[in-house]
Design a protein around this motif. Structure first.
Motif, PDB file in Angstrom:
ATOM      1  N   VAL A 270      53.819 119.138  55.701  1.00  0.00           N
ATOM      2  CA  VAL A 270      54.177 118.680  57.050  1.00  0.00           C
ATOM      3  C   VAL A 270      53.722 119.612  58.163  1.00  0.00           C
ATOM      4  CG1 VAL A 270      56.069 117.136  56.458  1.00  0.00           C
ATOM      5  CG2 VAL A 270      56.553 119.545  56.786  1.00  0.00           C
TER       6      VAL A 270
ATOM      7  N   ARG B 282      51.042 122.351  63.703  1.00  0.00           N
ATOM      8  CA  ARG B 282      51.053 120.907  64.012  1.00  0.00           C
ATOM      9  C   ARG B 282      51.974 120.567  65.167  1.00  0.00           C
ATOM     10  NH1 ARG B 282      52.782 117.000  60.129  1.00  0.00           N
ATOM     11  NH2 ARG B 282      52.020 115.481  61.616  1.00  0.00           N
TER      12      ARG B 282
ATOM     13  N   THR C 159      65.174 117.398  63.201  1.00  0.00           N
ATOM     14  CA  THR C 159      64.571 116.079  62.950  1.00  0.00           C
ATOM     15  C   THR C 159      64.971 115.105  64.058  1.00  0.00           C
ATOM     16  OG1 THR C 159      64.954 116.586  60.633  1.00  0.00           O
ATOM     17  CG2 THR C 159      64.109 114.398  61.125  1.00  0.00           C
TER      18      THR C 159
ATOM     19  N   ARG D  76      48.089 113.437  60.767  1.00  0.00           N
ATOM     20  CA  ARG D  76      48.014 113.326  59.314  1.00  0.00           C
ATOM     21  C   ARG D  76      49.009 112.311  58.743  1.00  0.00           C
ATOM     22  NH1 ARG D  76      48.784 118.558  55.270  1.00  0.00           N
ATOM     23  NH2 ARG D  76      48.229 117.419  53.386  1.00  0.00           N
ATOM     24  N   TRP D  77      50.209 112.243  59.288  1.00  0.00           N
ATOM     25  CA  TRP D  77      51.260 111.337  58.795  1.00  0.00           C
ATOM     26  C   TRP D  77      51.684 110.396  59.904  1.00  0.00           C
ATOM     27  CZ3 TRP D  77      51.275 112.259  53.845  1.00  0.00           C
ATOM     28  CH2 TRP D  77      51.103 113.572  53.372  1.00  0.00           C
TER      29      TRP D  77
ATOM     30  N   THR E  59      56.499 108.165  57.987  1.00  0.00           N
ATOM     31  CA  THR E  59      56.266 108.972  56.784  1.00  0.00           C
ATOM     32  C   THR E  59      56.753 110.399  57.002  1.00  0.00           C
ATOM     33  OG1 THR E  59      54.292 107.647  56.371  1.00  0.00           O
ATOM     34  CG2 THR E  59      54.520 109.664  55.090  1.00  0.00           C
ATOM     35  N   GLU E  60      56.518 110.894  58.218  1.00  0.00           N
ATOM     36  CA  GLU E  60      56.937 112.253  58.536  1.00  0.00           C
ATOM     37  C   GLU E  60      58.461 112.404  58.430  1.00  0.00           C
ATOM     38  OE1 GLU E  60      54.634 114.201  61.738  1.00  0.00           O
ATOM     39  OE2 GLU E  60      56.619 114.291  62.668  1.00  0.00           O
TER      40      GLU E  60
ATOM     41  N   GLN F  89      61.255 114.460  65.294  1.00  0.00           N
ATOM     42  CA  GLN F  89      60.824 113.149  64.816  1.00  0.00           C
ATOM     43  C   GLN F  89      61.513 112.036  65.602  1.00  0.00           C
ATOM     44  OE1 GLN F  89      61.196 115.822  62.529  1.00  0.00           O
ATOM     45  NE2 GLN F  89      58.961 115.779  62.809  1.00  0.00           N
TER      46      GLN F  89
END
Ligand code: ADP
Ligand code: TYD
Length: 205
Positions: A54, A155, A102, A61-62, A66-67, A106
């Motif tokens: 991650v 990232r 998160t 990338r994700w 998905t992340e 996210q």
């Protein structure tokens, strides 16, 4: 089990979480507690493998969904292998980030996925720390501190100032919950460490 022994550190990148988590571990050990100092993503062998997936590679990338699954999978392993066994034997667990990260990274950074983050959390994780230190500081200061650290895990740190400001505000909104203590991250390391140690020892008494 030690009542209330699960402590997390949260805040934007570069706010001083790792530094203060380490200093709090030292202070609590000196006061006679067994302390497990850990971090997310990571904190168990399986979750450290997911950490590389991650935090390294291209920003796209994700997919966002998905992340969330990968961070939650890492957290589930961390909980099973490290956190629950430590709490069960009476140790204090200090984690550098947990589910609030998160909720911010996210949940709000790539569209509004906060509902999905919360549903997955209640399904797969189901616990919150007993005490959370939110180290708060202006986003520019966090970014400049974070950028002095070179490395491959970039990232999220390349996300820019506007997003870091939104996350700072989002963390402050979460911090209305009683488990939070908001700490001024612009003070010196020693001042911050002293305040945090007092609050943690009060909580554990
Ligand atoms: P985080 O884990 O939140 O990203 P770190 O603890 O790694 O933050 O700190 C980021 C950088 O800022 C490090 O180089 C650290 O030495 C420095 N730093 C931490 N706390 C302070 C502080 N209170 N004042 C000035 N610099 C700090
Ligand atoms: P960390 O190593 O704590 O970075 P820093 O020291 O800069 O705060 O965390 C690595 C990155 O992972 C950080 O940019 C935040 C991100 N992250 C998420 O996006 N979601 C999560 O659930 C967690 C725990 C971390």
């Amino acid at each position: 089990m030690q009542a209330g022994g699960f402590i997390s550190f949260e805040g934007i990148d570069g706010s001083g979480k790792s530094t203060q988590a380490r200093l709090l571990a030292e202070a609590l050990r000196a006061a006679g507690h067994e302390v497990v100092l850990t971090r997310e993503p990571g904190g168990s062998p399986g979750a450290e493998e997911i950490r590389r997936l991650v935090l390294e590679g291209a920003p796209d990338r994700w997919s966002p969904e998905t992340e969330i699954l990968l961070f939650t999978a890492a957290r589930r392993d961390h909980l099973e292998k490290t956190i629950r066994p430590a709490l069960a034997r009476g140790a204090v667990v200090i984690t550098d980030r947990f589910a609030d990260s998160t909720r911010m990274y996210q949940g709000i950074s790539r569209g509004d996925l906060a509902g999905l983050v919360d549903r997955l959390h209640s399904l797969m994780i189901g616990i919150e720390p007993d005490l959370t230190f939110l180290i708060d500081l202006p986003a520019e200061l966090g970014l400049s501190r974070a950028q002095t650290r070179a490395g491959t895990e970039m990232r999220f740190e390349d996300m820019g100032l506007a997003l870091q400001e939104r996350m700072r505000a989002g963390f402050l909104a979460l911090a209305k919950a009683p488990r939070f203590r908001v700490i001024d991250g612009t003070a010196t390391q020693a001042e911050i460490a002293g305040r945090i140690a007092n609050l943690a020892l009060d909580h554990l008494r």
